[in-house]
Design an enzyme around this catalytic site. Structure first.
Site, PDB file in Angstrom:
ATOM      1  CD  GLU A  71       6.655  25.828 -10.110  1.00  0.00           C
ATOM      2  OE1 GLU A  71       6.700  27.065  -9.956  1.00  0.00           O
ATOM      3  OE2 GLU A  71       5.639  25.164  -9.871  1.00  0.00           O
TER       4      GLU A  71
ATOM      5  CG  HIS B 219      -2.190  21.879 -15.515  1.00  0.00           C
ATOM      6  ND1 HIS B 219      -2.426  23.229 -15.425  1.00  0.00           N
ATOM      7  CD2 HIS B 219      -2.088  21.424 -14.244  1.00  0.00           C
ATOM      8  CE1 HIS B 219      -2.472  23.582 -14.161  1.00  0.00           C
ATOM      9  NE2 HIS B 219      -2.263  22.498 -13.410  1.00  0.00           N
TER      10      HIS B 219
END
Lengths: 323, 504
Positions: A59, A128
């Site tokens: 990321e 998540h």
């Protein structure tokens, strides 16, 4: 036509890429797969692997790449696959993405739209279902927005991509399948404006992203009790449209702020602070916050109990009537 | 079954925390009825008769006249007799606990019902049917969207919600938890704003009538309709019983010479007596000190020939009676009329200064205060919206206010909210006075005796009825020019009372 938020976002990306070939979409699984939520579905087929491409699971590199591309005149729309994985990109976002426009005294544009599916409610595993919005809101230099319905998702996505400032675009993943009768393309209120999602007179319920629907459910349920809730959809967390919120609270005299994120130093704290500052003499009751808890996000089967629901909102509504 | 119960000195209102026993109205051993008065308790504001919440036999009186009791302290012990239909005290004691338990149980039940509903069954949170696979993408991560909040608990409704135990404990608290909030007044922000807008000091209405002494809108409105002026004196008057508050004197006292009426304001005092500063006297002391401390006042006087006014009032009284009004139009009522006209012309004397806000507000309404000498002490009720009233109405109200004041039955509204005061010390035969402004008003008009004196008319000495008007004014708010012209205007109007017609 009934459109889901996922479809609206997909359509917004298609339309934006159609209009402007400087727009690039990249991230983990956004290309061939079309994204884990299919938000980037068919983009690669249509615009090719040079404009829509899969990245390594890194990321920090995704955002770093976006920054570099933006500095060279592209308009990147990187995806962080899940909220919990924005943390590895945190340094790139807050130290560079947020600061470069200021550091260059405006010389550099940073038209980067970081898409982050956020929040819980889909029964996912850990990392998540995070609500990291406060980190971004606290960082000057970023616009932070979260749509609450499909039409807004489309309109705000187009606006975010068109913005020369970096935008953290928080997609309420539990609402990807929420439907709305709307013809796309659609242009809604400017994304930095809050809107009244439901008019009412007794209590202002301020929500954003996934909690807008929950707040509307609460408003509907409240009608059974003869309580009239006004739901304000913030839409933009930074900048924050304090005027709309304050005007509503001036009307109702009561305010509940709702979000999934933990309570402490959440967006609700900021809303409460601003409301008391600007509508002090209108407040009939303390401003309450119906939020997630100051705990790590729970395992999937407990999230029903963790996430704010209409009841949690109504409990606070009830409490506010005690004053 | 008989049981001895303590009766605690109840909340006397007004934020009062203690009261002094003036007089016991029941004897030990006496059988009393419900609501029978137990004692006269004097607080800083009034003497009140405290009724008994129980019927039964007085077992013990906890204190002697002169003793001070704190609110919440036991005052009387009463043996409560077993009356038919009365609740068994043991049950009463047990009831709150049961109520509490059942309220909790209800809450748990409610929660349980709600918790089951969302998933249908515990443990079956997943509901894949919510996804329409044909039309919508299947997520690759997670179980899918839950139904969170799809069903909801039944509300317990408004204020009751919090009251699971509040309700149950209510019975207990009434007698045992007599909490008077201390410290600062509690009020919601809009109520604070309202108070500020209406010029009501929250401390004056503290504690309020809401739970825990929270000041309500009604409290503020009530205070505002009364106004800030003599608010504090107001309360005692309302609570004051018709009976004289002073204890019966042990020896005969002067009540005037034979055949004369008792002298108002004499209050049966005797030489050598030491009177504690409390009750209404305490308020007067505070108020006078406050006025002298806060207000840089100046005075100015004008002596006027009120012969015509003196005559006119007789005529007016006759005319009023002809028209069926049983009222005396006194010279003082005409002076009030003159004062009202003068206040309209010189509005800085009908004003409020707010040092904190840095403002002088000229008030639209005139609530004309009149100082009344009563047995309880000086009281200053006021005629509301005096500027809207006819002379006849003024005279009627003046008469009523004075009578009500002397009967000790003034309401807080009557005693508060004055905007300017007229003080008739001439009624005692005094010619001159130096009246003290009724804080926070901006002025007070003293009216001397209207008596015959040698007076120069057209260069000749004549016998005329003459009166001296003295205005004390807040020199911060009003300058000498206005004040001087005000008192002169009052004098002119009284010299030529037909001019009163011009504006009324």
């Amino acid at each position: 036509m009934a459109v889901t938020m996922a479809q609206a976002l997909n359509k917004a990306l298609h339309d934006a890429m159609e209009d402007d070939d400087r727009i690039l979409v990249f991230g983990e699984d956004v290309g061939k797969l079309g994204g884990v939520f299919r938000i980037t579905d068919a983009l690669q087929n249509k615009y090719g692997e040079e404009r829509v491409f899969d990245t390594p699971l890194a990321e920090s590199a995704i955002i770093g790449t976006a920054i570099g591309l933006a500095m060279y005149g592209y308009r990147p729309v990187p995806e962080i696959q899940f909220d919990g994985f924005s943390y590895p990109a945190f340094e790139q976002i807050v130290s560079h993405l947020a600061k470069l426009r200021n550091r260059s005294r405006g010389t550099l544009k940073l038209p980067v739209t970081v898409r982050i599916p956020f929040g819980g409610g889909i029964g996912a595993v850990e990392h998540h279902s995070e609500s990291p919005e406060t980190y971004w809101v606290h960082t000057a230099g970023l616009k932070v927005v979260a749509p609450g319905n499909p039409g807004d998702a489309y309109s705000m996505m187009r606006e975010a991509i068109a913005s020369d400032d970096p935008v953290i675009f928080l997609e309420p993943k539990r609402r990807y399948w929420m439907k709305e009768e709307v013809e796309l393309p659609v242009e809604r209120a400017p994304m930095d404006r809050a809107v009244i999602a439901h008019e009412g007179t007794d209590v202002t319920v301020v929500a954003y992203g996934p909690m807008v629907k929950t707040a509307l459910e609460a408003a509907e349920a409240a009608a059974d009790e003869d309580w009239s809730l006004e739901v304000v959809d913030m839409r933009s967390l930074s900048p924050m449209d304090t005027v709309t919120i304050v005007e509503s609270v001036k009307k109702t005299g009561r305010c509940i702020v709702v979000h999934e994120a933990g309570r402490t130093l959440g967006v609700g704290a900021e809303v409460a602070a601003r409301v008391q500052e600007q509508a002090f003499y209108h407040l009939e009751a303390p401003i309450f916050r119906a939020t997630g808890f100051d705990t790590p996000y729970p395992p999937a089967k407990l999230e029903e109990y963790w996430l704010p629901n209409a009841d949690r909102i109504l409990d606070f509504v009830e409490k506010s009537f005690e004053y | 079954m008989a049981q001895v119960r303590d009766f605690l000195l109840p909340d006397l209102g007004e934020g009062l925390e203690e009261g002094e026993i003036l007089e016991w109205l029941v004897e030990v051993g006496e059988t009393i009825e419900l609501n029978q008065n137990l004692a006269v308790i004097e607080t800083a504001k009034a003497a009140v008769e405290v009724p008994s919440p129980f019927a039964g036999k007085v077992v013990e009186r906890l204190g002697e006249p002169g003793d001070t009791l704190q609110v919440g302290e036991p005052m009387v012990r009463i043996e409560v007799t077993d009356v038919a239909g009365d609740v068994d005290l043991a049950d009463v004691a047990a009831a709150p606990a049961e109520g509490l338990a059942s309220a909790e149980a209800a809450a748990v039940d409610g929660g349980g019902t709600g918790d089951e509903a969302p998933g249908g069954v515990h443990g079956e949170v997943v509901d894949r049917s919510i996804l329409d696979a044909d039309e919508e993408p299947q997520p690759l991560v997670g179980y899918g969207q839950g139904k969170g909040g799809a069903t909801r608990r039944r509300r317990r409704g408004g204020k009751q919600g919090a009251g699971g135990n509040g309700q149950a404990s209510d019975q207990v608290s009434r007698q045992t938890q007599l909490e008077i909030p201390e410290g600062k007044p509690l009020a919601k922000p809009p109520v604070r704003k309202l108070a500020k807008d209406l010029g009501v000091d929250l401390y004056d209405v503290f504690p309020g009538s809401g739970p825990d002494g929270i000041i309500t809108r009604d409290d503020v409105h009530a205070a505002a309709s009364a106004g800030p002026a003599a608010r504090e004196e107001a309360r005692p008057a309302e609570a004051r019983p018709a009976a004289p508050a002073a204890p019966a004197a042990p020896t005969p006292v002067f009540h005037g010479t034979a055949g004369e009426k008792p002298v108002p304001g004499f209050r049966g005092r005797q030489p050598g007596e030491v009177e504690p500063i409390r009750g209404i006297r305490k308020r007067i002391v505070e108020k006078m000190e406050l006025s002298r401390r806060d207000i840089p006042e100046a005075t100015t006087s004008r002596t006027a020939d009120v012969t015509r006014l003196w005559e006119l009032r007789k005529e007016l009284t006759e005319q009023a009676r002809d028209e069926g009004f049983d009222v005396k139009i006194t010279p003082f009522a005409l002076v009030m009329r003159a004062a009202i006209l003068a206040l309209r012309r010189f509005p800085t004397l009908n004003a409020r200064i707010d040092r904190e806000a840095g403002e002088i507000a000229l008030l639209e309404h005139i609530n004309l205060g009149v100082a009344v000498d009563t047995d309880a002490g000086l009281l200053v009720p006021n005629v509301k919206d005096a500027h809207t009233k006819s002379t006849l109405q003024l005279a009627l109200e003046l008469h009523e206010l004075a009578a009500t004041a002397r009967a000790g039955k003034l309401t807080p509204a009557q005693l508060t909210g004055g905007t300017f005061t007229v003080n008739n010390y001439g009624a005692f035969g005094n010619d001159f006075g130096d009246p003290i402004i009724n804080h926070p008003e901006a002025g007070i008009l003293g009216v001397g005796a209207m008596r015959e004196r040698p007076w120069v008319v057209d260069g000749e000495l004549a016998v005329r009825r003459v009166c001296t008007f003295t205005l004390a004014f807040d020199h911060r708010v009003c300058d000498g020019g206005e004040a001087g012209r005000f008192v002169t205007y009052v004098g002119d109007l009284c010299e030529n009372p037909s001019r009163l017609l011009l504006h009324t």
